[in-house]
Design a protein around this motif. Sequence first.
Motif, PDB file in Angstrom:
ATOM      1  N   LYS A   1       0.829  -1.271   0.109  1.00  0.00           N
ATOM      2  CA  LYS A   1       0.017   0.067   0.102  1.00  0.00           C
ATOM      3  C   LYS A   1       0.767   1.298   0.147  1.00  0.00           C
ATOM      4  N   THR A   2       1.959   1.089   0.669  1.00  0.00           N
ATOM      5  CA  THR A   2       2.919   2.582   0.854  1.00  0.00           C
ATOM      6  C   THR A   2       4.055   2.430   0.013  1.00  0.00           C
ATOM      7  N   ASN A   3       4.907   1.328  -0.356  1.00  0.00           N
ATOM      8  CA  ASN A   3       5.958   1.160  -1.083  1.00  0.00           C
ATOM      9  C   ASN A   3       5.910   0.080  -1.926  1.00  0.00           C
ATOM     10  N   PRO A   4       5.163  -0.287  -3.032  1.00  0.00           N
ATOM     11  CA  PRO A   4       4.858  -1.305  -3.838  1.00  0.00           C
ATOM     12  C   PRO A   4       6.213  -1.822  -4.493  1.00  0.00           C
ATOM     13  N   ASP A   5       7.102  -0.656  -4.818  1.00  0.00           N
ATOM     14  CA  ASP A   5       8.372  -0.952  -5.143  1.00  0.00           C
ATOM     15  C   ASP A   5       9.289  -2.075  -4.547  1.00  0.00           C
ATOM     16  N   GLN A   6       9.338  -1.628  -3.128  1.00  0.00           N
ATOM     17  CA  GLN A   6      10.048  -2.392  -2.187  1.00  0.00           C
ATOM     18  C   GLN A   6       9.429  -3.659  -1.800  1.00  0.00           C
ATOM     19  N   CYS A   7       8.122  -3.818  -1.831  1.00  0.00           N
ATOM     20  CA  CYS A   7       7.507  -5.040  -1.653  1.00  0.00           C
ATOM     21  C   CYS A   7       7.929  -5.986  -3.004  1.00  0.00           C
ATOM     22  N   CYS A   8       7.883  -5.398  -4.203  1.00  0.00           N
ATOM     23  CA  CYS A   8       8.282  -6.283  -5.252  1.00  0.00           C
ATOM     24  C   CYS A   8       9.648  -6.491  -5.168  1.00  0.00           C
ATOM     25  N   PHE A   9      10.508  -5.834  -4.819  1.00  0.00           N
ATOM     26  CA  PHE A   9      11.841  -6.190  -4.638  1.00  0.00           C
ATOM     27  C   PHE A   9      12.052  -7.364  -3.593  1.00  0.00           C
ATOM     28  N   ASP A  10      11.281  -7.063  -2.422  1.00  0.00           N
ATOM     29  CA  ASP A  10      11.839  -8.150  -1.520  1.00  0.00           C
ATOM     30  C   ASP A  10      11.315  -9.476  -1.674  1.00  0.00           C
ATOM     31  N   ARG A  11       9.982  -9.451  -2.209  1.00  0.00           N
ATOM     32  CA  ARG A  11       9.165 -10.585  -2.399  1.00  0.00           C
ATOM     33  C   ARG A  11       9.386 -11.522  -3.625  1.00  0.00           C
ATOM     34  N   LYS A  12       9.939 -10.660  -4.761  1.00  0.00           N
ATOM     35  CA  LYS A  12       9.995 -11.115  -6.303  1.00  0.00           C
ATOM     36  C   LYS A  12      11.695 -11.175  -6.614  1.00  0.00           C
ATOM     37  N   VAL A  13      12.302  -9.993  -6.705  1.00  0.00           N
ATOM     38  CA  VAL A  13      13.611  -9.655  -7.194  1.00  0.00           C
ATOM     39  C   VAL A  13      14.469 -10.423  -6.351  1.00  0.00           C
TER      40      VAL A  13
END
Length: 276
Positions: free
Chosen positions: A148-160
Amino acid sequence: MPTMTQPTLPPALPSIPGNSPSANGSGGPESNPGALAATPELMEELAQASRLLEAATPEEIVAWGSERFGDKLTMATAFGPEGCLILSILASVAPQTHVFNLDTGYQFQQTLDLRDRIAAKYGIEVAMLQPEHTVIEYEELHGGPLYKTNPDQCCFDRKVKVLRKAVVGFQAWMSGIRRDQSADRAVQPVVGWDKKFGLVKLSPLSNYTKKDVWRRLIAEGVPYNPLHDQGYPSIGCWPCTRAVQGDETDERAGRWSGKSKTECGLHSLESDGSGI
């Protein structure tokens, strides 16, 4: 399927442990001892292969990748239409290829069920790879849902981050991206160098259109996500995916709706995994 004359490529290069820093300082050869080094010779080989395979069929591209890299070739799939089509191709061309899914913990149940349908039809068991923290742990660490607040970081942590670990020991990976999907993907070569992850990247469906993919899915009875029939042309994690509206022509309009974000970071052209 028309028969293409096997392209004459440079002699296959040996697996060379990376001994120089990667362009992005992480996820490159130095963190993957089995990776190929981005030497001028390798870059020329890939460029030549990409030119010769530009008009090849997906089957021929997959066959070339399997022959060139053997068990050092892997594939990441989110079980989109393109990924499902490639899985059906792998079943007949290179069934031994290792395939994995980045299981973020936020995937739709329909996506998880599709894995089982693919396995039942083609005998391909897609490995489900999870991040370091469960969804509950991750949201507790960040005081709530980070998407909700930082989707870039969420994708980075849980995908990249998960992908970087998943490809250790491999030299090349395949994806189902198409050039007509977005600006980032429009310049994707059939065979190229992914400096973000320090891998050769194969895109067997680069030149396919959405119609090309769906024509084959239907004609060949390839299992696909039922959400596609409910207005979801592109499916990611459920919190960041919605059905597209009637006047929306961009098939990725339902991803990260209302934000400038258009990619999770796996296929963006940025050299660094942050700020994706």
